[in-house]
Enzyme design. Structure first.
Site, mmCIF file in Angstrom:
data_model
loop_
_atom_site.group_PDB
_atom_site.id
_atom_site.type_symbol
_atom_site.label_atom_id
_atom_site.label_comp_id
_atom_site.label_asym_id
_atom_site.label_seq_id
_atom_site.Cartn_x
_atom_site.Cartn_y
_atom_site.Cartn_z
ATOM 1 N N ASP A 302 -28.693 10.161 31.105
ATOM 2 C CA ASP A 302 -29.880 9.886 30.306
ATOM 3 C C ASP A 302 -31.111 9.736 31.204
ATOM 4 O O ASP A 302 -31.014 9.324 32.360
ATOM 5 C CB ASP A 302 -29.625 8.588 29.524
ATOM 6 C CG ASP A 302 -30.788 8.169 28.661
ATOM 7 O OD1 ASP A 302 -31.125 8.922 27.733
ATOM 8 O OD2 ASP A 302 -31.368 7.093 28.918
ATOM 9 N N GLU A 336 -30.606 14.802 31.393
ATOM 10 C CA GLU A 336 -31.582 14.956 30.320
ATOM 11 C C GLU A 336 -32.985 14.953 30.927
ATOM 12 O O GLU A 336 -33.454 13.930 31.413
ATOM 13 C CB GLU A 336 -31.461 13.814 29.315
ATOM 14 C CG GLU A 336 -32.481 13.901 28.193
ATOM 15 C CD GLU A 336 -32.903 12.555 27.633
ATOM 16 O OE1 GLU A 336 -33.328 12.512 26.468
ATOM 17 O OE2 GLU A 336 -32.828 11.544 28.363
#
Length: 601
Positions: A302, A336
């Site tokens: 993330d 990401e």
């Protein structure tokens, strides 16, 4: 049932006996214990949010926490709270996931979260998994160590891989600043509030000996704001070192611009000082231990762009080495980086050292093509940027491609937003075409759970996180379902059947997984996009021709001169080239062909 939905499963009737035999053999191969030998680009990834997938154990719905919903976070009627899905639910639906053709499961983070956070009147629960307090254990809303082990072992027994979503940028919101009782401190820059002065450039000298790089010399934390840990939360984070404010930036909320993008808190989430050697060492310890304990197969990381490159340059090789020490040769790490510009995302493979990043450029462009009638040459320009990635075209094969996710929304919702009056038949055709563009173009296709059931949603942060089981959220019940509303976990849903057929074709033809891609034609208005997939130094090619227009199109497409004889893998392909290096095809509206040639040796 619409004409389009009748046509989807009929593709199997056009397969030759030889191809059907190959498909069955390849399915058996995917289930053998040598799953670890598969390369990242061999996978079809199924991304799910455990809380919204299936409730296999109702006893853990409140995570063992007493009180009301603001204590334990469970409220299945509210889109921002826990709904009861768990690891046991995922395990019992492995047949469903594998039947769709997925070979790898990517789960949103499952680590123990702060159950509820937010100021009074704006509380939300950590059902998404990104508000971590304990990085070493499974959130009790999802299960325990035994449930995690059972899931991974069951997946591996089927030849399926398990990827974990992880977070290294921040923790849950625990640290507060004394100057901001409303928890709304604005970002304070390094220039105006240097590490070596208390409260601004004119403040008292602190952190003697800090040179701008030796972050272990930052012992005084009140250079920008005055951070503190509220009473009762002094030891809430695990491992224990995470409770020390010295390991956080403590500069206030990010504006997502400039240096605040690296050093700011996400709406209060405590931003780790990833420059600090203790943080680097600690995160390697934490996530390496998950590999050791569960033999997992990859990480989706993330907020990759919000962490300094030096952290990733240490972390990524350490994780790959840890995996190799556990006998996991193709551990897949992808970050990401929320940006549609390949020049931005590719940097993270060149500088930060990521093996792959999520392909937001692909997602954005395919959405524009199928939902907003953008010309397919836009996607050709995305593919032309593959040279920017580490490894060039070969490196781009491992980029996870996707059509939507839990943050932005679903492809069905994007089409409905652009075309609110669209017919059911055309809606299904457009979403099916979008999935075909993902499944057969270069990259590693990543399915978002529920798309195969026709979920659409209004998009945005919470509206694309629907329950796969019977929902109690009113707004989810109002969604328009692509292909009609099937029972929960239906394997007869039109999109489920279409995607499963695509996955079988992809598995059967190595060129559709590992083949380098050549754009053969890309229209400058809604129309044809043709690409060839070929294995280096091997004869033959697989040609995929997509039609993004609402009318059938006949055209000549350039191919290799040696590709004289052709067979149909999907659709009505000619048996032979029209002339050396040219094949004439007719592609129905909003549809696609897959043609195969073994070439001439």
């Amino acid at each position: 049932m619409t004409t389009s939905s009748r046509r989807v499963p009929s593709m199997a009737r056009g397969l030759t006996l030889g191809l059907m035999t190959t498909l069955l053999a390849s399915t058996a191969l995917a289930q053998t214990p040598d799953y670890r030998a598969r390369l990242p680009q061999d996978e079809v990834i199924y991304f799910l949010m455990p809380d919204r997938f299936d409730n296999g154990d109702a006893s853990n719905d409140t995570g063992g926490i007493s009180g009301g919903r603001l204590d334990h976070g469970f409220d299945p009627t509210h889109e921002g709270f826990y709904h009861g899905g768990d690891l046991a639910g995922i395990e019992r639906r492995l047949d469903y996931i594998q039947g769709l053709g997925a070979t790898a499961i990517w789960m949103a983070p499952i680590f123990k979260n702060k159950p509820v956070q937010g100021e009074p009147g704006r509380e939300f629960a950590g059902s998404h998994g990104y508000w971590i307090t304990d990085f070493t254990r499974v959130d009790p809303h999802f299960g325990d160590e035994a449930a995690m082990r059972a899931l991974v072992e069951a997946a591996h027994a089927r030849g399926m891989k398990v990827y974990m979503g992880i977070v290294a940028n921040h923790t849950a919101d625990v640290i507060r600043y004394r100057e901001c009782p409303a928890n709304d401190c604005a970002y304070r820059s390094r220039a105006d509030y240097p590490f070596t002065r208390r409260g601004g450039v004119d403040g008292e000298a602190i952190n003697d000996g800090f040179t701008g790089r030796n972050f272990d010399r930052l012992t005084d934390t009140d250079f920008a704001w005055t951070p503190y840990v509220p009473a009762g939360e002094e030891t809430v984070k695990v491992p224990a070192w995470l409770n020390d404010p010295a390991y956080y930036h403590n500069r206030g909320d990010t504006t997502f611009r400039g240096e605040s993008s690296l050093d700011g808190d996400f709406a209060g989430l405590d931003d780790l000082m990833t420059e600090h050697p203790r943080v680097v060492e600690g995160m390697i310890e934490i996530f390496g231990d998950w590999i050791d304990r569960y033999q997992i197969d990859g990480f989706r990381i993330d907020t990759a762009r919000h962490v300094n490159p030096e952290f990733w340059q240490a972390f990524v090789p350490a994780m790959i080495a840890r995996a190799e020490a556990n006998g996991i040769p193709n551990f897949h790490i992808f970050g990401e980086v929320y940006d549609v510009d390949p020049a931005v995302t590719a940097r993270f493979t060149r500088i930060d050292g990521y093996p792959a990043v999520l392909d937001f450029g692909f997602q954005y462009t395919v959405t524009d093509i199928v939902a907003r009638d953008a010309p397919p040459d836009r996607l050709a320009r995305v593919f032309a940027s593959d040279a920017l990635y580490q490894g060039g075209e070969i490196g781009a094969l491992g980029l996870p491609t996707f059509l939507g996710n839990h943050d932005m929304g679903r492809i069905g919702g994007f089409i409905l937003t652009a075309k609110p009056d669209i017919s059911d038949e055309e809606l299904l055709q457009r979403e099916t075409l979008a999935h075909a563009m993902m499944m057969f173009s270069r990259g590693t296709p990543t399915l978002y759970y529920g798309d195969e059931q026709g979920f659409s949603g209004a998009g945005g942060y919470g509206s694309a996180r629907q329950d796969m089981f019977e929902t109690q959220v009113a707004s989810y019940r109002d969604d328009r379902i692509v292909g009609g509303a099937p029972p929960t976990f239906s394997i007869e849903a039109p999109l489920y059947r279409a995607i499963a057929a695509m996955a079988r074709l992809r598995q059967a033809d190595v060129r559709l997984r590992r083949g380098l891609q050549t754009v053969r034609f890309a229209a400058e208005a809604p129309g044809l996009l043709a690409v060839s997939r070929r294995i280096l130094d091997t004869a033959g090619e697989t040609l995929i021709v997509y039609n993004t227009s609402t009318a059938p199109i006949t055209a000549n497409i350039e191919v290799d001169a040696a590709s004289a004889d052709w067979s149909s893998l999907r659709g009505d392909c000619p048996m032979s080239a029209t002339a050396p290096a040219s094949i004439r095809v007719t592609v129905p509206a909003l549809d696609y062909l897959i043609c195969s040639s073994e070439g001439v040796r």
